[in-house]
Enzyme design. Structure first.
Site, PDB file in Angstrom:
ATOM      1  N   PRO A 295       0.815  -1.222   0.000  1.00 27.45           N
ATOM      2  CA  PRO A 295       0.000   0.000   0.000  1.00 27.45           C
ATOM      3  C   PRO A 295       0.845   1.267   0.000  1.00 27.45           C
ATOM      4  O   PRO A 295       1.905   1.322   0.621  1.00 27.45           O
ATOM      5  CB  PRO A 295      -0.772  -0.103   1.322  1.00 27.45           C
ATOM      6  N   TYR A 337      -4.758  14.136 -13.881  1.00 28.03           N
ATOM      7  CA  TYR A 337      -5.922  13.219 -13.889  1.00 28.03           C
ATOM      8  C   TYR A 337      -7.250  13.948 -13.688  1.00 28.03           C
ATOM      9  O   TYR A 337      -8.257  13.290 -13.433  1.00 28.03           O
ATOM     10  CB  TYR A 337      -5.831  12.205 -12.739  1.00 28.03           C
ATOM     11  N   CYS A 364       2.579  28.931 -16.190  1.00 25.66           N
ATOM     12  CA  CYS A 364       2.034  29.370 -17.473  1.00 25.66           C
ATOM     13  C   CYS A 364       1.449  28.205 -18.251  1.00 25.66           C
ATOM     14  O   CYS A 364       2.010  27.752 -19.268  1.00 25.66           O
ATOM     15  CB  CYS A 364       3.130  30.060 -18.278  1.00 25.66           C
TER      16      CYS A 364
HETATM   17  C1  LIG Z   1       3.623  -2.188  -8.162  1.00 30.14           C
HETATM   18  C2  LIG Z   1       2.910  -1.212  -7.304  1.00 30.14           C
HETATM   19  N1  LIG Z   1       2.772  -1.491  -6.003  1.00 30.14           N
HETATM   20  C3  LIG Z   1       2.150  -0.631  -5.166  1.00 30.14           C
HETATM   21  C4  LIG Z   1       1.625   0.560  -5.623  1.00 30.14           C
HETATM   22  C5  LIG Z   1       0.962   1.451  -4.634  1.00 30.14           C
HETATM   23  O1  LIG Z   1      -0.343   1.700  -4.954  1.00 30.14           O
HETATM   24  P1  LIG Z   1      -1.263   2.570  -4.008  1.00 30.14           P
HETATM   25  O2  LIG Z   1      -0.564   3.838  -3.730  1.00 30.14           O
HETATM   26  O3  LIG Z   1      -2.480   2.757  -4.817  1.00 30.14           O
HETATM   27  O4  LIG Z   1      -1.519   1.766  -2.777  1.00 30.14           O
HETATM   28  C6  LIG Z   1       1.730   0.881  -6.968  1.00 30.14           C
HETATM   29  C7  LIG Z   1       1.105   2.092  -7.526  1.00 30.14           C
HETATM   30  O5  LIG Z   1       0.024   1.995  -8.084  1.00 30.14           O
HETATM   31  C8  LIG Z   1       2.408  -0.025  -7.833  1.00 30.14           C
HETATM   32  O6  LIG Z   1       2.541   0.264  -9.125  1.00 30.14           O
HETATM   33  N1  LIG Z   2       0.326   8.940  -9.342  1.00 35.98           N
HETATM   34  C1  LIG Z   2      -0.982   8.346  -9.251  1.00 35.98           C
HETATM   35  C2  LIG Z   2      -0.938   6.966  -8.733  1.00 35.98           C
HETATM   36  C3  LIG Z   2      -0.024   6.098  -9.507  1.00 35.98           C
HETATM   37  C4  LIG Z   2       0.196   4.853  -8.784  1.00 35.98           C
HETATM   38  C5  LIG Z   2       1.435   4.172  -9.217  1.00 35.98           C
HETATM   39  N2  LIG Z   2       1.210   3.063 -10.101  1.00 35.98           N
HETATM   40  C6  LIG Z   2      -1.917   9.249  -8.483  1.00 35.98           C
HETATM   41  O1  LIG Z   2      -1.556  10.308  -8.123  1.00 35.98           O
HETATM   42  O2  LIG Z   2      -3.036   8.939  -8.240  1.00 35.98           O
END
Ligand SMILES: Cc1ncc(COP(=O)(O)O)c(C=O)c1O
Ligand SMILES: N[C@@H](CCCC[NH3+])C(=O)O
Length: 435
Positions: A295, A337, A364
């Site tokens: 997580p 996003y 900008c």
């Molecule tokens: C391989 C992997 N593990 C864990 C995460 C952590 O995900 P999140 O921040 O949604 O818990 C990510 C990001 O999406 C990821 O790409």
């Molecule tokens: N950067 C993304 C999440 C990407 C998670 C990584 N795979 C966000 O802000 O929501």
């Protein structure tokens, strides 16, 4: 109350308006005081919130299985935050040599780190092996080959798990869904047995486990169970081919509340996933595999806010803008996003009239907005808190428009520590002038 207004304490109980002064406080610390002391834009994190979120994961698994919670460093990689999590016993999910170096600087154990990512360079693999990284979560056949080559050259065994792509819809924003076949992540279920056979036969690769991460900001738990079903079916197929996998990394992805989402809690998801694995192991007469979760957002997302000051208010033909000193380079999520972040005034301004504003930065770009159509009673000079900014905020920040990165502070039990100083213009110029 407008339907896009957010009560901060619904996101994090440590974030409260003081009953007497009406000031927004984090862990009982006035946020306006922090803005004055450290300047803005300023990321403010609550250590208690981070630890409580980590413990929610740890306690959800307690006594059920051998589980490691590997915090996803990409969500927030400040060394002081990693240190707090390492002290809690966390492992780490990393995606670069830089993230591994941060874990090590924070006192984390490389042995408890799993290295994911679709494009690991030979140098990164070598560095990770030399540091004794716990496992590589391998994302392609070509990468498995490269890890084997580097391990052989170094005469060092590399633990590998294959990240499989289960082709499951995580029902999240398309840019942060990772478990569909059109996403670049992982190896298809069809190709996985061949890649495992290669690793199994390789003298310098040790097949450690299987990994599956289907996406981020999941608000519905059902895709996890669909993905696990597919992973377990693959394990049966591999066992029939003589490859027994005894570790499952089930990824991260549990969402957080930004507005009114009701994501599942770790206690609602993890025990059910563990029970499913247990039932499967029992039915096959196998011992219970070890597990890990990765997580990120759900540990730090609502443990942080971004403080910013109103530079100017302006009106263009009836459209009102609050121009603030934070921008898309500080918090990229809205531009990238169209992500929603709650915005509240840090202090009650009795002189200001409520007005609907777009909250925008000085960069900008028309895409440089932090929030749209928010009713705020504010004047020039007031402070705003951009909520739910602890994850994918500072880690995605850039120097666009040659803006220095924001400072960061961590609050713990009323004590405030500067954990990253504000980036100066000299900091930005140095790599170009020191050549
Ligand atoms: C391989 C992997 N593990 C864990 C995460 C952590 O995900 P999140 O921040 O949604 O818990 C990510 C990001 O999406 C990821 O790409
Ligand atoms: N950067 C993304 C999440 C990407 C998670 C990584 N795979 C966000 O802000 O929501």
């Amino acid at each position: 109350m407008q339907n896009n207004s957010v009560n901060p304490s619904d996101l994090n109980p440590h974030l409260q308006f003081d009953g007497v002064t009406g000031e927004l406080q984090f862990e009982k610390t006035d946020l306006s005081g922090l803005a004055q002391t450290y300047g803005t834009p300023l990321y403010v994190y609550s250590a208690s919130s981070i630890k409580e979120a980590y413990r929610a994961y740890a306690s959800a698994c307690e006594g059920l299985a051998n589980v490691t919670i590997c915090y996803a460093v990409k969500a927030n990689s400040n060394v002081h935050i990693l240190k707090a999590l390492a002290q809690e016993g966390a492992g780490f999910d990393i995606v670069s040599a830089g993230e591994l170096a941060r874990v090590i600087a924070a006192g984390g154990k490389p042995q408890k780190a799993v290295f994911a990512g679709v494009g690991k360079s030979a140098q990164e693999i070598e560095y990770a092996l030399s540091q004794g990284v716990g496992c590589f979560n391998v994302e392609s056949e070509a990468e498995m080959t490269r890890i084997g080559q580097v391990a052989e050259k170094m005469q060092r065994m590399a633990n590998v798990s294959l990240r499989v792509n289960p082709d499951v819809d995580a029902k999240t924003h398309p840019y942060i869904s990772t478990g569909l076949k059109e996403n670049k992540f992982g190896v298809s279920m069809n190709a996985a047995p061949r890649v495992y056979q290669f690793a199994h036969a390789h003298p310098w690769l040790n097949v450690h486990g299987i990994d599956c991460h289907i996406g981020s900001q999941l608000t519905d738990a059902s895709p996890y169970f669909d993905a696990l079903d597919r992973v377990l079916a693959l394990l049966d197929q591999l066992a029939a081919d003589g490859i027994e996998i005894n570790h499952l990394d089930l990824g991260g992805g549990i969402g957080i509340r930004y507005l009114d989402e009701t994501p599942p809690t770790p206690a609602e998801v993890l025990p059910r996933l563990i029970a499913k694995v247990k039932d499967w192991a029992q039915s096959k007469g196998r011992s219970m595999p070890t597990l890990s979760f990765e997580p990120g957002r759900s540990i730090v997302g609502n443990a942080g806010v971004l403080l910013t000051q109103v530079e100017f208010l302006k009106e263009n033909e009836g459209k009102h803008f609050a121009i603030v000193d934070a921008a898309m380079n500080d918090l990229m999520r809205p531009a990238m996003y169209k992500a929603f972040h709650g915005v509240v005034a840090v202090q009650n301004n009795a002189h200001a009239q409520p007005q609907e504003y777009d909250v925008v930065g000085p960069v900008c770009e028309s895409g440089d907005w932090l929030a749209k159509n928010r009713t705020l009673a504010i004047e020039q000079g007031d402070y705003l808190a951009i909520l739910s900014a602890g994850a994918y905020g500072q880690t995605m920040a850039s120097n666009y428009n040659s803006r220095g990165r924001a400072a960061e502070v961590l609050i713990e039990n009323g004590e405030v520590t500067l954990i990253r100083r504000r980036e100066t213009i000299e900091d930005q110029l140095r790599p170009e002038l020191d050549v």
